[in-house]
Design an enzyme around this catalytic site. Sequence first.
Site, PDB file in Angstrom:
ATOM      1  N   ASP A  48       0.886  -1.160   0.000  1.00 35.93           N
ATOM      2  CA  ASP A  48       0.000   0.000   0.000  1.00 35.93           C
ATOM      3  C   ASP A  48       0.919   1.203   0.000  1.00 35.93           C
ATOM      4  O   ASP A  48       1.635   1.434   0.973  1.00 35.93           O
ATOM      5  CB  ASP A  48      -0.884  -0.043   1.256  1.00 35.93           C
ATOM      6  CG  ASP A  48      -1.806   1.165   1.374  1.00 35.93           C
ATOM      7  OD1 ASP A  48      -1.570   2.170   0.684  1.00 35.93           O
ATOM      8  OD2 ASP A  48      -2.759   1.081   2.175  1.00 35.93           O
ATOM      9  N   HIS A  65      -8.707   5.084   1.996  1.00 36.16           N
ATOM     10  CA  HIS A  65      -8.094   3.762   1.783  1.00 36.16           C
ATOM     11  C   HIS A  65      -8.871   2.948   0.751  1.00 36.16           C
ATOM     12  O   HIS A  65      -8.753   1.741   0.707  1.00 36.16           O
ATOM     13  CB  HIS A  65      -8.070   2.968   3.095  1.00 36.16           C
ATOM     14  CG  HIS A  65      -7.174   3.528   4.156  1.00 36.16           C
ATOM     15  ND1 HIS A  65      -5.810   3.380   4.133  1.00 36.16           N
ATOM     16  CD2 HIS A  65      -7.457   4.225   5.292  1.00 36.16           C
ATOM     17  CE1 HIS A  65      -5.279   3.960   5.201  1.00 36.16           C
ATOM     18  NE2 HIS A  65      -6.260   4.478   5.921  1.00 36.16           N
ATOM     19  N   ASP A 120      -6.473  -0.234  -2.098  1.00 38.59           N
ATOM     20  CA  ASP A 120      -5.353   0.722  -2.086  1.00 38.59           C
ATOM     21  C   ASP A 120      -3.999   0.013  -2.117  1.00 38.59           C
ATOM     22  O   ASP A 120      -2.980   0.608  -1.767  1.00 38.59           O
ATOM     23  CB  ASP A 120      -5.466   1.652  -0.864  1.00 38.59           C
ATOM     24  CG  ASP A 120      -5.444   0.906   0.461  1.00 38.59           C
ATOM     25  OD1 ASP A 120      -5.357  -0.336   0.457  1.00 38.59           O
ATOM     26  OD2 ASP A 120      -5.534   1.574   1.512  1.00 38.59           O
ATOM     27  N   ASP A 121      -3.992  -1.259  -2.520  1.00 38.84           N
ATOM     28  CA  ASP A 121      -2.720  -2.003  -2.554  1.00 38.84           C
ATOM     29  C   ASP A 121      -2.243  -2.237  -3.980  1.00 38.84           C
ATOM     30  O   ASP A 121      -2.966  -2.805  -4.807  1.00 38.84           O
ATOM     31  CB  ASP A 121      -2.889  -3.331  -1.804  1.00 38.84           C
ATOM     32  CG  ASP A 121      -3.039  -3.101  -0.320  1.00 38.84           C
ATOM     33  OD1 ASP A 121      -2.025  -3.130   0.381  1.00 38.84           O
ATOM     34  OD2 ASP A 121      -4.174  -2.819   0.134  1.00 38.84           O
ATOM     35  N   TYR A 135      -3.762   9.213   0.369  1.00 31.27           N
ATOM     36  CA  TYR A 135      -3.868   8.939   1.799  1.00 31.27           C
ATOM     37  C   TYR A 135      -2.926   7.813   2.229  1.00 31.27           C
ATOM     38  O   TYR A 135      -2.925   6.726   1.673  1.00 31.27           O
ATOM     39  CB  TYR A 135      -5.307   8.601   2.221  1.00 31.27           C
ATOM     40  CG  TYR A 135      -5.392   8.740   3.711  1.00 31.27           C
ATOM     41  CD1 TYR A 135      -5.394  10.005   4.294  1.00 31.27           C
ATOM     42  CD2 TYR A 135      -5.341   7.633   4.532  1.00 31.27           C
ATOM     43  CE1 TYR A 135      -5.367  10.162   5.663  1.00 31.27           C
ATOM     44  CE2 TYR A 135      -5.326   7.778   5.906  1.00 31.27           C
ATOM     45  CZ  TYR A 135      -5.333   9.049   6.465  1.00 31.27           C
ATOM     46  OH  TYR A 135      -5.291   9.197   7.828  1.00 31.27           O
ATOM     47  N   ASN A 188      16.504  -8.011   1.426  1.00 29.03           N
ATOM     48  CA  ASN A 188      15.321  -8.857   1.312  1.00 29.03           C
ATOM     49  C   ASN A 188      14.120  -8.075   1.841  1.00 29.03           C
ATOM     50  O   ASN A 188      14.258  -7.321   2.795  1.00 29.03           O
ATOM     51  CB  ASN A 188      15.535 -10.132   2.140  1.00 29.03           C
ATOM     52  CG  ASN A 188      14.505 -11.194   1.829  1.00 29.03           C
ATOM     53  OD1 ASN A 188      13.317 -11.021   2.099  1.00 29.03           O
ATOM     54  ND2 ASN A 188      14.939 -12.281   1.227  1.00 29.03           N
ATOM     55  N   LYS A 223      -8.063  -5.023   3.093  1.00 28.79           N
ATOM     56  CA  LYS A 223      -8.734  -4.854   4.395  1.00 28.79           C
ATOM     57  C   LYS A 223      -8.805  -6.156   5.193  1.00 28.79           C
ATOM     58  O   LYS A 223      -9.799  -6.433   5.875  1.00 28.79           O
ATOM     59  CB  LYS A 223     -10.153  -4.274   4.215  1.00 28.79           C
ATOM     60  CG  LYS A 223     -10.188  -2.974   3.429  1.00 28.79           C
ATOM     61  CD  LYS A 223      -9.529  -1.820   4.131  1.00 28.79           C
ATOM     62  CE  LYS A 223      -9.558  -0.554   3.291  1.00 28.79           C
ATOM     63  NZ  LYS A 223      -8.371  -0.425   2.388  1.00 28.79           N
ATOM     64  N   TYR A 269      -0.468  -0.277  15.015  1.00 41.01           N
ATOM     65  CA  TYR A 269      -1.299  -0.403  13.814  1.00 41.01           C
ATOM     66  C   TYR A 269      -0.884   0.630  12.777  1.00 41.01           C
ATOM     67  O   TYR A 269      -0.850   1.819  13.052  1.00 41.01           O
ATOM     68  CB  TYR A 269      -2.781  -0.208  14.167  1.00 41.01           C
ATOM     69  CG  TYR A 269      -3.663  -0.268  12.946  1.00 41.01           C
ATOM     70  CD1 TYR A 269      -3.832  -1.472  12.272  1.00 41.01           C
ATOM     71  CD2 TYR A 269      -4.284   0.861  12.443  1.00 41.01           C
ATOM     72  CE1 TYR A 269      -4.616  -1.540  11.123  1.00 41.01           C
ATOM     73  CE2 TYR A 269      -5.068   0.806  11.304  1.00 41.01           C
ATOM     74  CZ  TYR A 269      -5.233  -0.395  10.648  1.00 41.01           C
ATOM     75  OH  TYR A 269      -5.993  -0.451   9.516  1.00 41.01           O
ATOM     76  N   LYS A 302      -3.746  -2.425   7.445  1.00 33.77           N
ATOM     77  CA  LYS A 302      -3.831  -3.887   7.480  1.00 33.77           C
ATOM     78  C   LYS A 302      -2.853  -4.490   6.477  1.00 33.77           C
ATOM     79  O   LYS A 302      -2.372  -3.813   5.572  1.00 33.77           O
ATOM     80  CB  LYS A 302      -5.285  -4.300   7.203  1.00 33.77           C
ATOM     81  CG  LYS A 302      -5.756  -5.514   7.980  1.00 33.77           C
ATOM     82  CD  LYS A 302      -5.526  -5.442   9.464  1.00 33.77           C
ATOM     83  CE  LYS A 302      -5.936  -6.722  10.178  1.00 33.77           C
ATOM     84  NZ  LYS A 302      -5.492  -6.728  11.580  1.00 33.77           N
ATOM     85  N   ASP A 326      -3.243  -6.921   4.138  1.00 31.56           N
ATOM     86  CA  ASP A 326      -3.763  -7.029   2.773  1.00 31.56           C
ATOM     87  C   ASP A 326      -2.936  -8.000   1.933  1.00 31.56           C
ATOM     88  O   ASP A 326      -2.189  -7.591   1.030  1.00 31.56           O
ATOM     89  CB  ASP A 326      -3.871  -5.635   2.143  1.00 31.56           C
ATOM     90  CG  ASP A 326      -4.737  -4.732   3.004  1.00 31.56           C
ATOM     91  OD1 ASP A 326      -5.572  -5.261   3.769  1.00 31.56           O
ATOM     92  OD2 ASP A 326      -4.574  -3.512   2.943  1.00 31.56           O
ATOM     93  N   GLN A 350      -4.938 -27.627 -11.666  1.00 30.03           N
ATOM     94  CA  GLN A 350      -5.155 -28.710 -12.653  1.00 30.03           C
ATOM     95  C   GLN A 350      -4.049 -29.762 -12.636  1.00 30.03           C
ATOM     96  O   GLN A 350      -2.995 -29.575 -12.084  1.00 30.03           O
ATOM     97  CB  GLN A 350      -5.279 -28.134 -14.078  1.00 30.03           C
ATOM     98  CG  GLN A 350      -6.385 -27.120 -14.276  1.00 30.03           C
ATOM     99  CD  GLN A 350      -7.784 -27.665 -14.352  1.00 30.03           C
ATOM    100  OE1 GLN A 350      -8.740 -26.960 -14.092  1.00 30.03           O
ATOM    101  NE2 GLN A 350      -7.932 -28.927 -14.670  1.00 30.03           N
TER     102      GLN A 350
HETATM  103  P1  13P Z   1      -5.518  -0.376   4.544  1.00 23.57           P
HETATM  104  O1  13P Z   1      -4.747  -1.384   5.347  1.00 23.57           O
HETATM  105  O2  13P Z   1      -6.092  -0.965   3.316  1.00 23.57           O
HETATM  106  O3  13P Z   1      -4.657   0.826   4.261  1.00 23.57           O
HETATM  107  O4  13P Z   1      -6.754   0.110   5.409  1.00 23.57           O
HETATM  108  C1  13P Z   1      -6.485   0.778   6.571  1.00 23.57           C
HETATM  109  C2  13P Z   1      -7.674   1.197   7.350  1.00 23.57           C
HETATM  110  O5  13P Z   1      -7.483   1.635   8.468  1.00 23.57           O
HETATM  111  C3  13P Z   1      -9.019   1.088   6.787  1.00 23.57           C
HETATM  112  O6  13P Z   1     -10.008   1.632   7.648  1.00 23.57           O
HETATM  113  P1  13P Z   2     -13.340 -30.121 -19.738  1.00 26.77           P
HETATM  114  O1  13P Z   2     -13.988 -31.423 -20.159  1.00 26.77           O
HETATM  115  O2  13P Z   2     -14.166 -28.907 -20.130  1.00 26.77           O
HETATM  116  O3  13P Z   2     -11.905 -30.026 -20.162  1.00 26.77           O
HETATM  117  O4  13P Z   2     -13.325 -30.093 -18.114  1.00 26.77           O
HETATM  118  C1  13P Z   2     -12.641 -31.082 -17.399  1.00 26.77           C
HETATM  119  C2  13P Z   2     -12.654 -30.893 -15.941  1.00 26.77           C
HETATM  120  O5  13P Z   2     -12.027 -31.663 -15.267  1.00 26.77           O
HETATM  121  C3  13P Z   2     -13.433 -29.802 -15.311  1.00 26.77           C
HETATM  122  O6  13P Z   2     -13.200 -29.754 -13.939  1.00 26.77           O
HETATM  123 MG    MG Z   3      -4.227   2.219   3.013  1.00 31.31          MG
HETATM  124 MG    MG Z   4      -5.089  -1.893   1.778  1.00 31.87          MG
END
Ligand code: 13P
Ligand code: 13P
Ligand code: MG
Ligand code: MG
Length: 364
Positions: free
Chosen positions: A11, A18, A52-53, A90, A104, A132, A228, A231, A233, A241
């Site tokens: 974010d 948000h 917002d991410d 924001y 990292n 969220k 805090y 979040k 997210d 398959q």
């Molecule tokens: P975000 O973690 O998506 O930024 O949301 C924060 C928040 O406080 C929403 O009310």
């Molecule tokens: P199809 O026969 O459309 O390839 O689908 C196979 C299947 O396993 C669906 O879950």
């Molecule tokens: Mg945010």
């Molecule tokens: Mg977010």
Amino acid sequence: MKITLSVIKADIGGHVGHSSSHPAILEIARNILQDEKNKGFLIDFYVTACGDDLQLIMTHQHGVDNKDVHAMAWDTFKKCTEKAKELKLYGAGQDLLKDTFSGNLKGMGPGVAELEFEERKSEPVIIFMADKTEPGAWNIPLYKMFADPFSTAGLVIDSEMHGGFTFEVHDVIENKKVELKCPEEIYDLLALIGQPGRYVIKHVYRTSDKLYAVSTSTSRLSLIAGKYVGKDDPVMFVRAQHGLPAVGEVLEGFAHPWIVAGWMRGSHHGPFMPVGVEDATPSRFDGPPRVMALGFQLANGMLGMPRDMLKDKSFDKARWEALKIADILRRQGPFEPHRLGPEEMEYTTLPAVKKKLKNRFQDI
Ligand code: 13P
Ligand code: 13P
Ligand code: MG
Ligand code: MG
């Protein structure tokens, strides 16, 4: 061909509040990743947003936890943050919790889901992105996909899946991990992942040959920052398959709106509503929490054209159910269990409010 799929999110500022992301930010990210693709550093990429991410979906051949890939993502977020600050979005740079990059992204704020794998004859991958909520929100859907035969028919009728799947679970408080083999250890698995604020599924692999099918982001921002700051997210991706759950069995994990932690101020339980990309814009009470999914058919590392998997009509009822649950929980206002329990609220601004009342308490 061995490729690495890296999904890295942060974010870096909301528009408005948000609720969503600003197109100018996505454009900056796209330009940077396009340059990296032109240079040959990335095979392919796709940039999108969930609420917002900002989401960077990338394929390359540098392996997981690669310093240069992580540094590139960090620099991208930094450059996007400059623009976010200029636009006064924001919480500009909200998820960049450290000042300097140290090799990292782990422990720095952004969420990372990565796997290196041999691309199969056909390689359908579904990338799930949430707003969220916290990483434990993936626990129920992943259990349904890889351990519940009432959800995934292949566990019963596909001989390649019959040997079951192993779940790598992280304790995000103690920083420890444990592997649990299902179906043999289903009850042990549930004993842990039923507490999603602490135990989160990081990987799932097919037990018979250790083929990794799932990677999730597990960073908990409040645990890194000690308070805090928005979040987590989270993101995750699931390979599907041919001896793994079919695409429809993967999606079936979201056929019901599970109740997750997050929503307003990261302090409330709410329904995890599956939506199409256009509807990943949490609004009512900053929510309810959203999950969107993009499907790709990888071809030699190329992502190709994405499909908006949860937009489908078959999820309309889950959305309607989510809105009904939202009404029921919202009516409860500041009361638990709509409001999170005291352990989770510890990181919010609520303790400061309680502190003010401390001296007024008298012995009974
Ligand atoms: P975000 O973690 O998506 O930024 O949301 C924060 C928040 O406080 C929403 O009310
Ligand atoms: P199809 O026969 O459309 O390839 O689908 C196979 C299947 O396993 C669906 O879950
Ligand atoms: Mg945010
Ligand atoms: Mg977010």
